[in-house]
Design a protein around this motif. Structure first.
Motif, short mmCIF file in Angstrom:
data_model
loop_
_atom_site.label_atom_id
_atom_site.label_comp_id
_atom_site.label_asym_id
_atom_site.label_seq_id
_atom_site.Cartn_x
_atom_site.Cartn_y
_atom_site.Cartn_z
N SER A 132 -33.51 -52.13 35.86
CA SER A 132 -33.97 -53.30 36.62
C SER A 132 -35.31 -53.84 36.13
O SER A 132 -35.73 -54.91 36.56
N LEU A 133 -35.98 -53.09 35.24
CA LEU A 133 -37.30 -53.49 34.77
C LEU A 133 -37.24 -54.36 33.52
O LEU A 133 -38.26 -54.91 33.09
N PHE A 134 -36.06 -54.45 32.90
CA PHE A 134 -35.91 -55.19 31.66
C PHE A 134 -34.68 -56.09 31.71
O PHE A 134 -33.70 -55.79 32.39
N ASN A 135 -34.76 -57.16 30.94
CA ASN A 135 -33.62 -58.05 30.75
C ASN A 135 -33.24 -58.03 29.27
O ASN A 135 -34.10 -58.19 28.40
N SER A 136 -31.97 -57.81 28.98
CA SER A 136 -31.52 -57.75 27.59
C SER A 136 -31.68 -59.11 26.93
O SER A 136 -31.36 -60.15 27.50
N THR A 137 -32.17 -59.10 25.68
CA THR A 137 -32.31 -60.34 24.92
C THR A 137 -31.55 -60.27 23.60
O THR A 137 -31.75 -61.12 22.73
N GLY A 138 -30.71 -59.27 23.44
CA GLY A 138 -29.96 -59.12 22.19
C GLY A 138 -29.65 -57.67 21.94
O GLY A 138 -29.69 -56.83 22.85
N ILE A 139 -29.35 -57.35 20.70
CA ILE A 139 -28.97 -55.99 20.33
C ILE A 139 -30.18 -55.07 20.44
O ILE A 139 -31.13 -55.18 19.65
N THR A 140 -30.17 -54.19 21.44
CA THR A 140 -31.23 -53.20 21.70
C THR A 140 -32.63 -53.82 21.72
O THR A 140 -33.60 -53.22 21.28
N SER A 141 -32.72 -55.03 22.26
CA SER A 141 -34.03 -55.66 22.49
C SER A 141 -34.07 -56.17 23.92
O SER A 141 -33.07 -56.66 24.44
N TYR A 142 -35.24 -56.03 24.56
CA TYR A 142 -35.35 -56.32 25.98
C TYR A 142 -36.67 -57.01 26.28
O TYR A 142 -37.70 -56.71 25.68
N ARG A 143 -36.62 -57.94 27.24
CA ARG A 143 -37.84 -58.54 27.76
C ARG A 143 -38.20 -57.87 29.08
O ARG A 143 -37.32 -57.49 29.86
N ARG A 144 -39.47 -57.75 29.33
CA ARG A 144 -39.93 -57.19 30.59
C ARG A 144 -39.54 -58.10 31.74
O ARG A 144 -39.75 -59.31 31.70
N ASN A 145 -38.98 -57.50 32.78
CA ASN A 145 -38.73 -58.20 34.04
C ASN A 145 -40.02 -58.09 34.85
O ASN A 145 -40.25 -57.09 35.52
N ALA A 146 -40.87 -59.08 34.73
CA ALA A 146 -42.24 -58.99 35.26
C ALA A 146 -42.27 -58.66 36.75
O ALA A 146 -43.06 -57.84 37.20
N GLN A 147 -41.41 -59.29 37.53
CA GLN A 147 -41.44 -59.08 38.98
C GLN A 147 -41.11 -57.64 39.33
O GLN A 147 -41.78 -57.01 40.14
N LYS A 148 -40.08 -57.09 38.69
CA LYS A 148 -39.68 -55.71 38.98
C LYS A 148 -40.71 -54.72 38.45
O LYS A 148 -41.00 -53.71 39.09
N ALA A 149 -41.26 -54.98 37.26
CA ALA A 149 -42.22 -54.05 36.68
C ALA A 149 -43.46 -53.91 37.55
O ALA A 149 -44.02 -52.81 37.68
N GLU A 150 -43.89 -54.99 38.17
CA GLU A 150 -45.07 -54.93 39.03
C GLU A 150 -44.82 -54.05 40.25
O GLU A 150 -45.75 -53.50 40.83
N MET A 151 -43.56 -53.90 40.64
CA MET A 151 -43.23 -53.13 41.83
C MET A 151 -43.13 -51.64 41.54
O MET A 151 -43.02 -50.83 42.45
N THR A 152 -43.15 -51.26 40.23
CA THR A 152 -43.04 -49.84 39.87
C THR A 152 -44.34 -49.13 40.21
O THR A 152 -45.40 -49.51 39.74
N SER A 153 -44.28 -48.09 40.98
CA SER A 153 -45.51 -47.40 41.42
C SER A 153 -46.11 -46.61 40.28
O SER A 153 -45.43 -46.09 39.42
N LYS A 154 -47.44 -46.51 40.26
CA LYS A 154 -48.13 -45.75 39.23
C LYS A 154 -47.76 -44.27 39.29
O LYS A 154 -47.68 -43.60 38.29
N THR A 155 -47.49 -43.79 40.48
CA THR A 155 -47.11 -42.38 40.63
C THR A 155 -45.81 -42.10 39.92
O THR A 155 -45.65 -41.10 39.22
N GLU A 156 -44.85 -43.00 40.07
CA GLU A 156 -43.53 -42.78 39.47
C GLU A 156 -43.59 -42.81 37.95
O GLU A 156 -43.03 -41.96 37.28
N ILE A 157 -44.32 -43.77 37.36
CA ILE A 157 -44.29 -43.92 35.92
C ILE A 157 -45.13 -42.88 35.22
O ILE A 157 -45.03 -42.70 34.02
N SER A 158 -45.98 -42.17 35.91
CA SER A 158 -46.82 -41.17 35.27
C SER A 158 -46.22 -39.79 35.29
O SER A 158 -46.81 -38.85 34.83
N ARG A 159 -45.04 -39.67 35.84
CA ARG A 159 -44.43 -38.33 35.91
C ARG A 159 -44.06 -37.81 34.52
O ARG A 159 -43.71 -38.55 33.65
#
Length: 297
Positions: free
Chosen positions: A270-297
């Motif tokens: 949910s944090l990325f949108n596909s833009t082609g073969i194994t390439s992705y753009r950041r889904n800015a709205q979803k990425a901002e919602m990711t907690s710092k605690t979760e991503i640092s595990r």
């Protein structure tokens, strides 16, 4: 548990299930490597070379070295032996085409207006990837040295990282370079049969030792992250955590490029949108919602 020793074809060393399990656990805890039992013969064949190089009599002595007070250095050698550093310049050309078309125009514009531009080659191996990124930058912005443009190149293997910093390559590797780059961006090295990159290319790249499954002394934001053919060594859980950790480090509309056999998985979908073969753009709205605690595990 079956601990029957399994010798190699020459009968040189014994290698028990218990010894394989210790090595697999060390590789997973320290580097995220997923060494399933099916890889046991590969582990054996790769590490017997280390035993020979160190003049050790058996795997017990090797495990004593790995787990001893000075084991960190040999663990890095073990990692180098167990992973494959095969790459070339502009590997998976479609990624560099997208980088040139979708990322560089705005990035260069930002740099010319005084902005900070950063790209990350995470798992840079022998350096062909970050130097290819640098060549793309110079192609789009020949005076890149005047601006705040840098490429961070990191790897967990200090041996391969030293090779990347040296930037020396066999002459035949020039074949993977675009024709105009061969003349403008490479020069002959001191040793016959080798070449290196011009200073303008090298000066854009900053190398550093970094373990992707540990803490990252990296702040971002990055306009693009290349992490290709690295996650193939990880299990699904470690892969999912890795993708999620990249998202907040990308600038809005920043892109992540991964290996040809890799796919975004887990919550990171949910944090990325596909833009082609194994390439992705950041889904800015979803990425901002990711907690710092979760991503640092």
């Amino acid at each position: 548990m079956n601990t029957q020793a399994v010798p190699d074809v020459s009968g040189e060393f014994d290698f028990s299930d218990a010894q394989f399990k210790v090595i697999a656990q060390l590789a997973y805890e320290n580097f995220g490597l997923d060494l399933q039992p099916a890889k046991r013969s590969l582990v054996y064949s790769r590490l017997t070379r280390r035993l020979r190089a160190l003049r050790l009599p058996n795997f017990k002595s090797y495990l004593d070295l790995l787990t001893g007070p000075d084991g960190a250095a040999e663990q890095s050698e073990m990692l180098s032996a167990l992973t494959t550093n095969v790459t070339h310049f502009f590997r998976e050309k479609h990624h560099f085409d997208q980088f040139r078309d979708l990322i560089l125009p705005e990035a260069i514009k930002s740099a010319r207006n005084g902005g900070r531009v950063r790209f990350w080659s995470a798992g840079c191996s022998a350096g062909q990837e970050p130097y290819s990124i640098a060549m793309c930058v110079l192609e789009a912005c020949p005076d890149a040295a005047r601006y705040d443009i840098r490429i961070l190149a990191t790897d967990v293997d200090p041996v391969i990282l030293a090779r990347a910093k040296a930037g020396l390559y066999l002459s035949e590797e020039r074949d993977s370079l675009p024709a105009d780059h061969k003349d403008r961006m490479t020069i002959a090295a001191d040793r016959p049969g080798e070449f290196t990159l011009v200073p303008e290319v090298k000066n854009l790249v900053q190398f550093g030792l970094l373990n992707l499954v540990k803490e990252w002394p990296v702040r971002g934001p990055f306009q693009a992250i290349f992490c290709r053919n690295v996650a193939i060594y990880f299990d699904k859980l470690t892969q999912a955590r890795l993708w999620s950790r990249f998202a907040p480090l990308l600038e809005t509309e920043g892109m992540l490029f991964i290996g040809h056999s890799e796919r975004i998985s887990g919550p990171a979908i949910s944090l990325f949108n596909s833009t082609g073969i194994t390439s992705y753009r950041r889904n800015a709205q979803k990425a901002e919602m990711t907690s710092k605690t979760e991503i640092s595990r």
